[in-house]
Design a protein around this motif. Structure first.
Motif, PDB file in Angstrom:
ATOM      1  N   LYS A  85       0.820  -1.218   0.000  1.00  0.00           N
ATOM      2  CA  LYS A  85       0.000   0.000   0.000  1.00  0.00           C
ATOM      3  C   LYS A  85       0.852   1.265   0.000  1.00  0.00           C
ATOM      4  O   LYS A  85       0.386   2.336   0.387  1.00  0.00           O
ATOM      5  CB  LYS A  85      -0.921   0.004   1.226  1.00  0.00           C
ATOM      6  N   LYS A  86       2.077   1.139  -0.466  1.00  0.00           N
ATOM      7  CA  LYS A  86       2.976   2.297  -0.475  1.00  0.00           C
ATOM      8  C   LYS A  86       2.394   3.462  -1.264  1.00  0.00           C
ATOM      9  O   LYS A  86       2.356   4.598  -0.776  1.00  0.00           O
ATOM     10  CB  LYS A  86       4.340   1.891  -1.046  1.00  0.00           C
ATOM     11  N   GLN A  87       1.936   3.210  -2.483  1.00  0.00           N
ATOM     12  CA  GLN A  87       1.409   4.315  -3.296  1.00  0.00           C
ATOM     13  C   GLN A  87       0.140   4.911  -2.708  1.00  0.00           C
ATOM     14  O   GLN A  87       0.023   6.148  -2.638  1.00  0.00           O
ATOM     15  CB  GLN A  87       1.160   3.849  -4.735  1.00  0.00           C
ATOM     16  N   PRO A  88      -0.816   4.104  -2.249  1.00  0.00           N
ATOM     17  CA  PRO A  88      -1.972   4.724  -1.563  1.00  0.00           C
ATOM     18  C   PRO A  88      -1.583   5.539  -0.336  1.00  0.00           C
ATOM     19  O   PRO A  88      -2.209   6.563  -0.049  1.00  0.00           O
ATOM     20  CB  PRO A  88      -2.829   3.508  -1.178  1.00  0.00           C
ATOM     21  N   ILE A  89      -0.547   5.113   0.382  1.00  0.00           N
ATOM     22  CA  ILE A  89      -0.074   5.888   1.530  1.00  0.00           C
ATOM     23  C   ILE A  89       0.473   7.234   1.064  1.00  0.00           C
ATOM     24  O   ILE A  89       0.152   8.283   1.639  1.00  0.00           O
ATOM     25  CB  ILE A  89       1.008   5.113   2.306  1.00  0.00           C
ATOM     26  N   LEU A  90       1.293   7.216   0.018  1.00  0.00           N
ATOM     27  CA  LEU A  90       1.843   8.462  -0.523  1.00  0.00           C
ATOM     28  C   LEU A  90       0.719   9.390  -0.985  1.00  0.00           C
ATOM     29  O   LEU A  90       0.759  10.602  -0.732  1.00  0.00           O
ATOM     30  CB  LEU A  90       2.782   8.156  -1.688  1.00  0.00           C
ATOM     31  N   ASP A  91      -0.280   8.816  -1.649  1.00  0.00           N
ATOM     32  CA  ASP A  91      -1.405   9.618  -2.143  1.00  0.00           C
ATOM     33  C   ASP A  91      -2.208  10.213  -0.990  1.00  0.00           C
ATOM     34  O   ASP A  91      -2.629  11.377  -1.042  1.00  0.00           O
ATOM     35  CB  ASP A  91      -2.321   8.759  -3.023  1.00  0.00           C
ATOM     36  N   ALA A  92      -2.426   9.415   0.054  1.00  0.00           N
ATOM     37  CA  ALA A  92      -3.210   9.891   1.196  1.00  0.00           C
ATOM     38  C   ALA A  92      -2.496  11.028   1.910  1.00  0.00           C
ATOM     39  O   ALA A  92      -3.115  12.035   2.280  1.00  0.00           O
ATOM     40  CB  ALA A  92      -3.465   8.736   2.166  1.00  0.00           C
ATOM     41  N   MET A  93      -1.184  10.886   2.083  1.00  0.00           N
ATOM     42  CA  MET A  93      -0.416  11.937   2.753  1.00  0.00           C
ATOM     43  C   MET A  93      -0.372  13.225   1.914  1.00  0.00           C
ATOM     44  O   MET A  93      -0.420  14.335   2.451  1.00  0.00           O
ATOM     45  CB  MET A  93       1.010  11.460   3.015  1.00  0.00           C
ATOM     46  N   ALA A  94      -0.292  13.054   0.611  1.00  0.00           N
ATOM     47  CA  ALA A  94      -0.309  14.229  -0.269  1.00  0.00           C
ATOM     48  C   ALA A  94      -1.648  14.946  -0.172  1.00  0.00           C
ATOM     49  O   ALA A  94      -1.715  16.178  -0.150  1.00  0.00           O
ATOM     50  CB  ALA A  94      -0.031  13.802  -1.708  1.00  0.00           C
ATOM     51  N   SER A  95      -2.718  14.169  -0.085  1.00  0.00           N
ATOM     52  CA  SER A  95      -4.054  14.751   0.019  1.00  0.00           C
ATOM     53  C   SER A  95      -4.259  15.439   1.362  1.00  0.00           C
ATOM     54  O   SER A  95      -4.812  16.543   1.432  1.00  0.00           O
ATOM     55  CB  SER A  95      -5.103  13.657  -0.178  1.00  0.00           C
ATOM     56  N   CYS A 133      -6.536  14.009   9.466  1.00  0.00           N
ATOM     57  CA  CYS A 133      -5.973  13.470   8.224  1.00  0.00           C
ATOM     58  C   CYS A 133      -6.943  12.414   7.695  1.00  0.00           C
ATOM     59  O   CYS A 133      -6.739  11.209   7.850  1.00  0.00           O
ATOM     60  CB  CYS A 133      -4.597  12.879   8.466  1.00  0.00           C
ATOM     61  N   SER A 134      -8.012  12.888   7.068  1.00  0.00           N
ATOM     62  CA  SER A 134      -9.130  12.007   6.734  1.00  0.00           C
ATOM     63  C   SER A 134      -8.773  10.951   5.693  1.00  0.00           C
ATOM     64  O   SER A 134      -9.288   9.833   5.744  1.00  0.00           O
ATOM     65  CB  SER A 134     -10.326  12.834   6.248  1.00  0.00           C
ATOM     66  N   SER A 135      -7.886  11.270   4.756  1.00  0.00           N
ATOM     67  CA  SER A 135      -7.510  10.289   3.731  1.00  0.00           C
ATOM     68  C   SER A 135      -6.696   9.151   4.334  1.00  0.00           C
ATOM     69  O   SER A 135      -6.904   7.976   4.012  1.00  0.00           O
ATOM     70  CB  SER A 135      -6.717  10.964   2.615  1.00  0.00           C
ATOM     71  N   THR A 136      -5.776   9.495   5.219  1.00  0.00           N
ATOM     72  CA  THR A 136      -4.977   8.468   5.903  1.00  0.00           C
ATOM     73  C   THR A 136      -5.853   7.647   6.838  1.00  0.00           C
ATOM     74  O   THR A 136      -5.715   6.423   6.920  1.00  0.00           O
ATOM     75  CB  THR A 136      -3.832   9.120   6.687  1.00  0.00           C
ATOM     76  N   GLU A 137      -6.751   8.307   7.544  1.00  0.00           N
ATOM     77  CA  GLU A 137      -7.696   7.614   8.422  1.00  0.00           C
ATOM     78  C   GLU A 137      -8.507   6.594   7.625  1.00  0.00           C
ATOM     79  O   GLU A 137      -8.660   5.432   8.029  1.00  0.00           O
ATOM     80  CB  GLU A 137      -8.626   8.630   9.077  1.00  0.00           C
ATOM     81  N   LYS A 138      -9.028   7.019   6.476  1.00  0.00           N
ATOM     82  CA  LYS A 138      -9.829   6.124   5.638  1.00  0.00           C
ATOM     83  C   LYS A 138      -9.002   4.961   5.126  1.00  0.00           C
ATOM     84  O   LYS A 138      -9.462   3.808   5.109  1.00  0.00           O
ATOM     85  CB  LYS A 138     -10.411   6.913   4.463  1.00  0.00           C
ATOM     86  N   GLU A 190      -9.914   1.095   5.993  1.00  0.00           N
ATOM     87  CA  GLU A 190     -10.426   0.245   4.913  1.00  0.00           C
ATOM     88  C   GLU A 190      -9.460  -0.856   4.490  1.00  0.00           C
ATOM     89  O   GLU A 190      -9.904  -1.876   3.954  1.00  0.00           O
ATOM     90  CB  GLU A 190     -10.784   1.110   3.699  1.00  0.00           C
ATOM     91  N   THR A 191      -8.166  -0.679   4.709  1.00  0.00           N
ATOM     92  CA  THR A 191      -7.210  -1.645   4.173  1.00  0.00           C
ATOM     93  C   THR A 191      -6.423  -2.419   5.226  1.00  0.00           C
ATOM     94  O   THR A 191      -6.152  -3.607   5.046  1.00  0.00           O
ATOM     95  CB  THR A 191      -6.198  -0.958   3.228  1.00  0.00           C
TER      96      THR A 191
END
Length: 217
Positions: free
Chosen positions: A40-50, A143-148, A152-153
Motif C-alpha cells: 500500500k505504499k502508493q496509496p499511503i503516498l497519495d493519502a499523505m499528499a491529500s 488526516c481524513s484520507s490516511t484515516e480512511k 479500509e485496508t
C-alpha cells in the motif's frame, strides 16, 4: 449504551484465549504489517499528499521506512525478548527457580495524532503486537484520507479477532475511553481526552518530543 463495549469485549475475549501469546502469531502479524507498508505504499503516498501535501520522499522516510525499521528490529529480537530472564537467588530462594517472565498487558488503545498520522500509529502498534496484546487504533480524523486508508485496508492484513480500527473525532475518542483498556498510547495535546474512571497505564508524548526523538535515531 456505549457503542464500543462489544468491540472491546470481543478483543478481550480473544486475548484471554492466549492466541496472541504465541511467537508464531506475533511474527505473522508483524510480517503482515510489513506487507501492508509494501503493498500500500502508493496509496499511503497519495493519502499523505491529500491530507498534508507532504512530499513523497518525506513520507517514505518519516512514515514508511521508520516503521519498517521498527518491524525488522522487532522480528530480529522477538525470540530473545520472549525468553524468561533468570535472576540471582538469595538465601531464601536457593531451592526455587527465580526468573522474570514478560507478560502482555491485554487490550491496548493507540490514539494517533495528525502530524505523523501513520508513524505514530504504527510504531506503537509494532510494540503492541510484539508484546502479544490485542489492540484498537484510533487514527486522527484531521488526516481524513490516511484515516480512511487505515480503516479500509489495514484490517485485511491483520487478525480481526485481535485488531480493530475506530474512526471519528473527539466524541468517539471519549466514548472509547469510557471502556477499560490495559494500556493506552497517546500522542497529542498536553491534556489527554477524558471519559473514563479506569486507571490505565498511559504513554503520552507531544509533537516536540516525538520530533526530537526521531531526530536522534
Amino acid at each position: 449504551m456505549n457503542p464500543y463495549v462489544g468491540l472491546v469485549s470481543s478483543l478481550r475475549a480473544a486475548w484471554l484465549t492466549g492466541k496472541t501469546r504465541a511467537a508464531e502469531h506475533r511474527v505473522s502479524q508483524l510480517e503482515a504489517l510489513r506487507r501492508f507498508l509494501d503493498e500500500k505504499k502508493q496509496p499511503i503516498l497519495d493519502a499523505m499528499a491529500s491530507d498534508m501535501r507532504k512530499p513523497s520522499f518525506e513520507v517514505e522516510l518519516s512514515e514508511i521506512i521508520l516503521v519498517k525499521n521498527e518491524i525488522n528490529y522487532a522480528l530480529n529480537n522477538l525470540s530473545s525478548w520472549m525468553k524468561d530472564e533468570f535472576v540471582e537467588k538469595n538465601l531464601v530462594t536457593q531451592l526455587d527457580t527465580a526468573f522474570i517472565r514478560k507478560e502482555p498487558y491485554g487490550v491496548v488503545l493507540i490514539i494517533g495524532p495528525w502530524n505523523y498520522p501513520l508513524n505514530l500509529i504504527l510504531v506503537p502498534l509494532v510494540g503492541v503486537i510484539a508484546a502479544g496484546n490485542c489492540v484498537i487504533i484510533k487514527p486522527s480524523e484531521i488526516c481524513s484520507s490516511t484515516e480512511k486508508l487505515l480503516a479500509e485496508t489495514l484490517p485485511s492484513y491483520l487478525d480481526n479477532d485481535c485488531f480493530a480500527v475506530v474512526t471519528g473525532g473527539p466524541a468517539e475518542t471519549t466514548q472509547l475511553l469510557e471502556n477499560k483498556f490495559d494500556y493506552i498510547f497517546f500522542t497529542g495535546m498536553s491534556q489527554m481526552p477524558r471519559g473514563t474512571d479506569w486507571l490505565s497505564p498511559v504513554v503520552q508524548t507531544d509533537s516536540a518530543t516525538s520530533l526530537s526523538a526521531y531526530a536522534q535515531t
